[in-house]
Design an enzyme around this catalytic site. Structure first.
Site, PDB file in Angstrom:
ATOM      1  CG  ASN A  36      -0.706  -0.321   2.485  1.00 38.38           C
ATOM      2  OD1 ASN A  36      -0.350  -1.444   2.809  1.00 38.38           O
ATOM      3  ND2 ASN A  36      -0.775   0.652   3.368  1.00 38.38           N
ATOM      4  CG  ASP A  37       0.084   4.042   3.033  1.00 41.06           C
ATOM      5  OD1 ASP A  37      -0.880   3.506   2.492  1.00 41.06           O
ATOM      6  OD2 ASP A  37       0.070   4.487   4.194  1.00 41.06           O
ATOM      7  CG  PHE A  96       1.398   0.916  10.610  1.00 41.70           C
ATOM      8  CD1 PHE A  96       1.549  -0.436  10.293  1.00 41.70           C
ATOM      9  CD2 PHE A  96       0.166   1.328  11.113  1.00 41.70           C
ATOM     10  CE1 PHE A  96       0.506  -1.343  10.463  1.00 41.70           C
ATOM     11  CE2 PHE A  96      -0.888   0.433  11.280  1.00 41.70           C
ATOM     12  CZ  PHE A  96      -0.721  -0.892  10.959  1.00 41.70           C
ATOM     13  CB  SER A  97       2.960   5.086   6.468  1.00 37.75           C
ATOM     14  OG  SER A  97       2.425   4.220   5.504  1.00 37.75           O
ATOM     15  CG  ASP A 161       0.625   7.264   8.675  1.00 39.05           C
ATOM     16  OD1 ASP A 161       1.061   6.138   8.978  1.00 39.05           O
ATOM     17  OD2 ASP A 161      -0.561   7.474   8.351  1.00 39.05           O
ATOM     18  CD  GLU A 215      -5.114   6.256   7.436  1.00 35.75           C
ATOM     19  OE1 GLU A 215      -4.994   5.296   8.201  1.00 35.75           O
ATOM     20  OE2 GLU A 215      -5.445   6.128   6.243  1.00 35.75           O
ATOM     21  CD1 TRP A 298      -6.984   2.759   2.960  1.00 37.83           C
ATOM     22  CD2 TRP A 298      -6.529   0.569   3.117  1.00 37.83           C
ATOM     23  NE1 TRP A 298      -5.699   2.627   3.449  1.00 37.83           N
ATOM     24  CE2 TRP A 298      -5.409   1.291   3.556  1.00 37.83           C
ATOM     25  CE3 TRP A 298      -6.473  -0.826   3.116  1.00 37.83           C
ATOM     26  CZ2 TRP A 298      -4.240   0.676   3.997  1.00 37.83           C
ATOM     27  CZ3 TRP A 298      -5.317  -1.442   3.554  1.00 37.83           C
ATOM     28  CH2 TRP A 298      -4.213  -0.698   3.984  1.00 37.83           C
TER      29      TRP A 298
HETATM   30  C1  FRU Z   1      -2.735   4.616   5.094  1.00 37.95           C
HETATM   31  C2  FRU Z   1      -2.408   3.744   6.298  1.00 37.95           C
HETATM   32  C3  FRU Z   1      -1.484   4.467   7.245  1.00 37.95           C
HETATM   33  C4  FRU Z   1      -0.793   3.343   7.954  1.00 37.95           C
HETATM   34  C5  FRU Z   1      -0.647   2.310   6.872  1.00 37.95           C
HETATM   35  C6  FRU Z   1      -0.733   0.898   7.339  1.00 37.95           C
HETATM   36  O1  FRU Z   1      -3.141   3.908   3.969  1.00 37.95           O
HETATM   37  O2  FRU Z   1      -3.609   3.342   6.922  1.00 37.95           O
HETATM   38  O3  FRU Z   1      -2.142   5.359   8.111  1.00 37.95           O
HETATM   39  O4  FRU Z   1       0.436   3.706   8.490  1.00 37.95           O
HETATM   40  O5  FRU Z   1      -1.688   2.570   5.930  1.00 37.95           O
HETATM   41  O6  FRU Z   1      -0.372   0.002   6.335  1.00 37.95           O
END
Ligand code: FRU
Length: 492
Positions: A36-37, A96-97, A161, A215, A298
């Protein structure tokens, strides 16, 4: 076996099983399984690094690792070994991010430790951590972790994040957060030495209409203004706005470092397609502010899970400011490195109805310029046509001044249409990038952008220029077949 080695082994195995039908030709994507991110965007020692949220063991989201890509030119990317794996005392359930900076000549990553207390009750805590690398490839987590152990007192447990930068002698960090009352906000920390952080207060928060959690913040100067980029969760759909589950957008304003006051205007979405989220930026040595987003959303349908991989990142895009109130977003000029053969059609011709330019190529860049001053049509645009019923439509309605992206016949049967207002007075320029499972539309030089994943099943018939209820003069139509930067990787 250590955790990184184990994840690498799993990826190697999974890579052999990937089905290639929707694999990207020139976008960043995982070797296999989930991403993802984008995280930790940085130009370090002359090379661009992009990290990303990654679950190397499954095509679904899970305990987050950081995947790693690097490039000399923002176009040709090379996969590097996984940079971070979770499982330490401070990041037990996920890394996480976060972001990256150069710190004493080393490459440092700042990320959120996600720690589950009770999975069933979704009870967790989050903290901020640092990992440092001397070679830009292997990272060591600091013994001081977590460098920020807990959120401020008036905060909920959503505390993640971190985006870090340095100004003068001081380090700054913005963090995505929600107050105890679930008001989305961004909070700010400062540090004299990068390791000891002090809470400096709330930088911006929802006025009640901007969601329950913000986020992936980013905060930077652009042409004399300050921009706060955020990905809020929980904004209600409103007409053509906020149509996706979550949004990515920005606040423009002026920031006073001494008082920590950020006075800003209203929230604006950055892109109006279906699949654009968690955007982050880097400043490069040419002074460009370059943004990259996660090209998915998502809880949306992600057909490539059946193919053993899931998730891609957008093309790198340069941000510029228009008249102090709007961000323009355009592909970086290096995308021209992808061009192979160039084709011109229809220039300075009037079209009425439709005109098909035949090409079976999947990887394409297209520029179409319509002269709206020589136009009797109500709508004009392009259709990316399959050999049967499939099509992706990009259409401009002159009366409504609305640009529409319709993917309902290219893999988004449900909720396939997005609209954005575009005041095209004299010309409509559509600049498109098509990959095997994505479309990115840049209209009128970044005035509006629309980014969506598409999942065509048919071969491609070509690109159709069209006008409805009248004709339009086409000033230019150029397309390029584009290079597959991953070609050969399948065999590995
Ligand atoms: C955004 C998020 C962030 C988090 C990450 C988890 O898409 O929800 O806030 O750090 O993805 O994978």
């Amino acid at each position: 076996m250590n955790r990184i080695h184990q994840a690498e082994e799993a990826l190697k195995k999974a890579g052999k099983k990937v089905n290639h039908r929707y694999r990207m030709g020139y976008h960043m994507m995982p070797r296999a399984n989930w991403i993802n991110d984008p995280n930790g965007l940085i130009q370090y020692k002359g090379e661009y690094h992009v990290f990303y949220q990654h679950h190397p063991y499954d095509e679904n989201w899970g305990p987050m690792h950081w995947g790693h890509l690097k490039s000399r030119d923002l176009i040709h990317w090379e996969h590097l070994p996984i940079a971070l794996a979770p499982g330490d005392a401070f990041d037990g359930s996920g890394c996480f991010s976060g972001s990256a900076v150069e710190y004493n000549g080393d490459l440092a990553l700042i990320y959120t430790g996600h720690n589950m207390i009770d999975e069933e009750k979704d009870d967790f805590y989050q903290n901020q951590n640092i990992a440092v690398s001397k070679d830009g490839i292997t990272f060591e987590k600091l013994k001081e972790n977590p460098v920020i152990a807990e959120p401020p007192e008036d905060s909920s447990r959503h505390f993640r994040d971190p985006k870090v930068w340095r100004h003068g002698e001081t380090w700054y960090m913005v963090i995505g957060n929600a107050s105890k009352e679930n008001v989305g906000r961004v909070i700010l920390y400062r540090s004299p030495n990068f390791v000891d952080w002090e809470y400096a207060g709330v930088l911006a928060q929802s006025d009640g209409n901007l969601g329950f959690m913000w986020e992936c913040p980013d905060f930077f100067e652009l042409d004399g203004k300050h921009i706060l980029l955020i990905s809020p969760q929980g904004i209600e759909a409103d007409g053509d706005s906020y149509q996706n589950l979550y949004q990515t957008g920005y606040l423009i304003g002026d920031y006073d470092e001494d008082t920590n006051e950020f006075v800003h205007g209203s929230f604006k979405e950055l892109d109006h397609g279906h699949d654009f989220y968690a955007v982050q930026t880097l400043l490069d040595d040419k002074g460009r502010r370059i943004a990259i987003g996660w090209m998915d959303m998502w809880e949306s349908e992600m057909p490539t899970k059946a193919d053993g991989w899931c998730g891609a990142l957008t093309l790198p895009r340069e941000l510029t400011l228009k008249d102090d109130h709007k961000i323009l977003m355009n592909p970086v000029e290096e995308t021209q490195l992808l061009r192979e053969s160039e084709h011109h059609e229809c220039a300075n011709q009037s079209i009425s109805g439709s005109y098909l330019i035949k090409t079976a190529e999947k990887l394409l860049e297209v520029v179409a310029v319509f002269d709206l001053t020589i136009c009797s049509a109500e709508t004009v645009g392009l259709k990316i046509r399959g050999i049967g019923q499939e099509e992706t439509i990009i259409q401009y309605s002159l009366a409504d001044q609305k640009l529409t992206l319709d993917c309902s016949k290219s893999g988004k049967a449900r909720d396939g249409v997005r609209n954005v207002r575009l005041e095209a007075e004299e010309k409509l320029t559509l600049h498109l990038f098509l990959d095997r499972s994505s479309i990115e539309v840049f209209a009128n030089h970044g005035e509006a952008t629309m980014t969506s994943r598409i999942y065509p099943k048919e071969g491609r018939a070509g690109i159709e220029l069209f006008s409805e209820k009248g004709n339009v003069r086409v000033e230019e139509f150029t397309y390029w077949t584009l290079k597959d930067i991953w070609k050969g990787d399948e065999a590995k």
